[in-house]
Design an enzyme around this catalytic site. Structure first.
Site, PDB file in Angstrom:
ATOM      1  N   ARG A  53     -27.298  38.448  40.523  1.00 28.51           N
ATOM      2  CA  ARG A  53     -28.295  37.507  39.997  1.00 28.51           C
ATOM      3  C   ARG A  53     -29.558  37.690  40.831  1.00 28.51           C
ATOM      4  O   ARG A  53     -29.579  38.424  41.808  1.00 28.51           O
ATOM      5  CB  ARG A  53     -27.803  36.063  39.981  1.00 28.51           C
ATOM      6  CG  ARG A  53     -26.842  35.597  41.007  1.00 28.51           C
ATOM      7  CD  ARG A  53     -27.356  35.487  42.411  1.00 28.51           C
ATOM      8  NE  ARG A  53     -28.614  34.769  42.464  1.00 28.51           N
ATOM      9  CZ  ARG A  53     -29.530  34.937  43.387  1.00 28.51           C
ATOM     10  NH1 ARG A  53     -29.360  35.815  44.369  1.00 28.51           N
ATOM     11  NH2 ARG A  53     -30.647  34.258  43.373  1.00 28.51           N
ATOM     12  N   ARG A  96     -28.810  37.248  29.737  1.00 30.54           N
ATOM     13  CA  ARG A  96     -29.561  36.090  30.272  1.00 30.54           C
ATOM     14  C   ARG A  96     -30.993  36.192  29.746  1.00 30.54           C
ATOM     15  O   ARG A  96     -31.564  37.290  29.707  1.00 30.54           O
ATOM     16  CB  ARG A  96     -29.570  36.074  31.804  1.00 30.54           C
ATOM     17  CG  ARG A  96     -28.192  35.851  32.418  1.00 30.54           C
ATOM     18  CD  ARG A  96     -28.277  35.616  33.914  1.00 30.54           C
ATOM     19  NE  ARG A  96     -28.727  34.271  34.228  1.00 30.54           N
ATOM     20  CZ  ARG A  96     -29.025  33.866  35.465  1.00 30.54           C
ATOM     21  NH1 ARG A  96     -28.937  34.703  36.485  1.00 30.54           N
ATOM     22  NH2 ARG A  96     -29.406  32.621  35.696  1.00 30.54           N
ATOM     23  N   GLN A 204     -27.314  28.468  45.196  1.00 31.46           N
ATOM     24  CA  GLN A 204     -27.759  29.781  45.683  1.00 31.46           C
ATOM     25  C   GLN A 204     -28.431  29.662  47.054  1.00 31.46           C
ATOM     26  O   GLN A 204     -28.387  30.585  47.866  1.00 31.46           O
ATOM     27  CB  GLN A 204     -28.741  30.423  44.693  1.00 31.46           C
ATOM     28  CG  GLN A 204     -28.108  30.899  43.402  1.00 31.46           C
ATOM     29  CD  GLN A 204     -28.161  29.860  42.312  1.00 31.46           C
ATOM     30  OE1 GLN A 204     -28.159  28.663  42.580  1.00 31.46           O
ATOM     31  NE2 GLN A 204     -28.207  30.295  41.068  1.00 31.46           N
ATOM     32  N   ASP A 245     -38.842  34.311  38.279  1.00 29.34           N
ATOM     33  CA  ASP A 245     -38.074  35.049  37.263  1.00 29.34           C
ATOM     34  C   ASP A 245     -38.957  35.619  36.164  1.00 29.34           C
ATOM     35  O   ASP A 245     -38.594  36.594  35.503  1.00 29.34           O
ATOM     36  CB  ASP A 245     -37.002  34.156  36.658  1.00 29.34           C
ATOM     37  CG  ASP A 245     -35.878  33.975  37.658  1.00 29.34           C
ATOM     38  OD1 ASP A 245     -36.019  33.130  38.552  1.00 29.34           O
ATOM     39  OD2 ASP A 245     -34.892  34.732  37.582  1.00 29.34           O
ATOM     40  N   ASN A 255     -39.023  29.817  37.739  1.00 27.51           N
ATOM     41  CA  ASN A 255     -38.080  30.110  38.827  1.00 27.51           C
ATOM     42  C   ASN A 255     -36.938  29.099  38.727  1.00 27.51           C
ATOM     43  O   ASN A 255     -36.942  28.228  37.835  1.00 27.51           O
ATOM     44  CB  ASN A 255     -38.781  30.038  40.184  1.00 27.51           C
ATOM     45  CG  ASN A 255     -37.929  30.613  41.308  1.00 27.51           C
ATOM     46  OD1 ASN A 255     -37.399  31.716  41.182  1.00 27.51           O
ATOM     47  ND2 ASN A 255     -37.768  29.885  42.394  1.00 27.51           N
ATOM     48  N   LYS A 256     -35.992  29.222  39.611  1.00 33.21           N
ATOM     49  CA  LYS A 256     -34.807  28.354  39.593  1.00 33.21           C
ATOM     50  C   LYS A 256     -35.161  26.891  39.423  1.00 33.21           C
ATOM     51  O   LYS A 256     -36.120  26.402  40.027  1.00 33.21           O
ATOM     52  CB  LYS A 256     -34.037  28.568  40.905  1.00 33.21           C
ATOM     53  CG  LYS A 256     -32.784  27.753  41.105  1.00 33.21           C
ATOM     54  CD  LYS A 256     -31.813  27.844  39.960  1.00 33.21           C
ATOM     55  CE  LYS A 256     -31.422  29.270  39.619  1.00 33.21           C
ATOM     56  NZ  LYS A 256     -30.753  29.361  38.285  1.00 33.21           N
TER      57      LYS A 256
END
Ligand code: MRU
Length: 356
Positions: A53, A96, A204, A245, A255-256
């Site tokens: 990931r 994804r 993460q 991302d 992003n996350k």
């Protein structure tokens, strides 16, 4: 960690009949285990389930995934090889949706194949695919080091810095984007104290970032996501650095999940908020972040994370895996081409050229 003090997230062993090996990141930090992806389904599953990931690492896995996919085709049949490349690219693209590096790498593989002369024989096409996957991998190592070099100049010796999720060696070929900035700062002798958000729901930050920083001997304090405001208020944070991302042409950055909230907090506390990403993370086809597809993941990640049920049976859950930080909250974007400040539409022209 290898002797060179970097993390080889994934690697290809051998030639076209070789193997794709990757660290199974779902097992960290308790177990360090490398797994082989024997077929394309295994590559798809590894991406989907976050065994591999992080945006650049997903792109590299996809490049090698094409090579894995070509191992089941009769390479003497050049037409079959070419059609298999398309088939595998289409399939891996469904794993994804948010990290654009996945699509960037698959497009690159496809473009290279399509650019080969029509009479190229099958084995030569297959060999060229492996060469390109390796190029994507080794290029990422260079891009991340360039990000580190540029980004470390933004950080003062003795700073407290906060990061969210994992944008380290594990998320790239081997050195990271946001964490590259910290690694490079350390390499020039700066002492930093990194606060790592644990990053619910899949942790993460706790499982991967804290592990990487500890391995490198960088001072790290793990905090729950909901502690960031207090930690900032206490004056412990002088800069925030995260990965991305997908970054739109106007600088909006996905992003996350939770990154947007951190950016709002940073703004409130007058703390610079930096996003670190290579050119392969930019999507200049999107004029703003509103059009970035956000992955929605399994509710069980929220209600049944890591070994026990933490929500009542039947509860409604919303689990977006990413959010988009508006460009106006981003002090600068640290790219492999240098540090880019607003206005992003104009100032990202070098990156746009590289991505073209
Ligand atoms: O769901 P993940 O773990 O793939 O999300 C990863 C992130 O959000 C990273 O911050 C991003 O991909 C940048 S990696 C250099």
């Amino acid at each position: 960690m290898s002797e060179s003090n970097t993390t080889n997230t994934l690697r290809w062993e051998g030639e076209t009949d070789g193997k794709l090996i990757m660290i199974d990141q779902t097992l960290l930090p308790v177990e360090f285990k490398e797994i082989e992806c024997p077929d394309v389904d295994a590559v798809w599953e590894a991406i989907k389930m976050l065994r591999v990931r992080g945006a650049p690492a997903i792109g590299i896995a996809a490049g090698y995934g094409v090579c894995v996919g070509l191992q089941t085709v009769d390479s003497s049949d050049a037409a079959a090889v070419r059609s298999r490349i398309d088939e595998v690219c289409d399939y891996l693209a469904t794993s994804r949706p948010t990290a654009v590096n996945l699509f960037w790498a698959l497009d690159r593989m496809r473009r290279i194949a399509n650019g080969l002369p029509a009479d190229t024989d099958g084995p030569a096409v297959v060999a060229r695919m492996l060469e390109e996957a390796r190029a994507i991998d080794s290029e990422d190592r260079e891009l991340c080091r360039a990000i580190g070099r540029h980004g470390q100049e933004l950080l003062e010796n003795g700073s407290g810095v906060l990061t969210h999720c994992n944008a380290g060696g594990l998320a790239t070929a081997d050195y990271g984007t946001a964490l590259a900035v910290f690694f490079a700062a350390q390499e020039v002798g700066k002492q930093l104290h990194v606060y790592a958000d644990e990053t619910r729901p899949l942790l993460q930050g706790a499982r991967l970032t804290a592990w990487e920083l500890q391995n490198r001997g960088i001072e790290c304090t793990l905090i729950c996501d909901n502690m960031a405001a207090q930690v900032m208020k206490e004056g412990r944070i002088q800069a925030v650095v995260t990965g991305a991302d997908r970054i739109a042409a106007n600088g909006d950055a996905a992003n996350k999940i939770g990154t947007y909230g951190v950016a709002v907090l940073a703004k409130h506390h007058g703390i610079p908020f930096y996003v670190a990403a290579p050119y392969s993370t930019f999507d200049f086809s999107l004029s703003s972040g509103d059009d970035i597809p956000i992955e929605i993941r399994d509710p069980k990640e929220v209600t049944h994370g890591f070994g026990r049920q933490t929500g009542p049976d039947g509860i409604d859950v919303y689990n977006p895996a990413f959010d988009v930080t508006p460009a106006e909250l981003i002090t600068a974007i640290i790219t492999d081409r240098g540090v880019v400040r607003p206005p992003y539409v104009e100032n990202l022209s070098d990156v746009r050229e590289a991505a073209a």
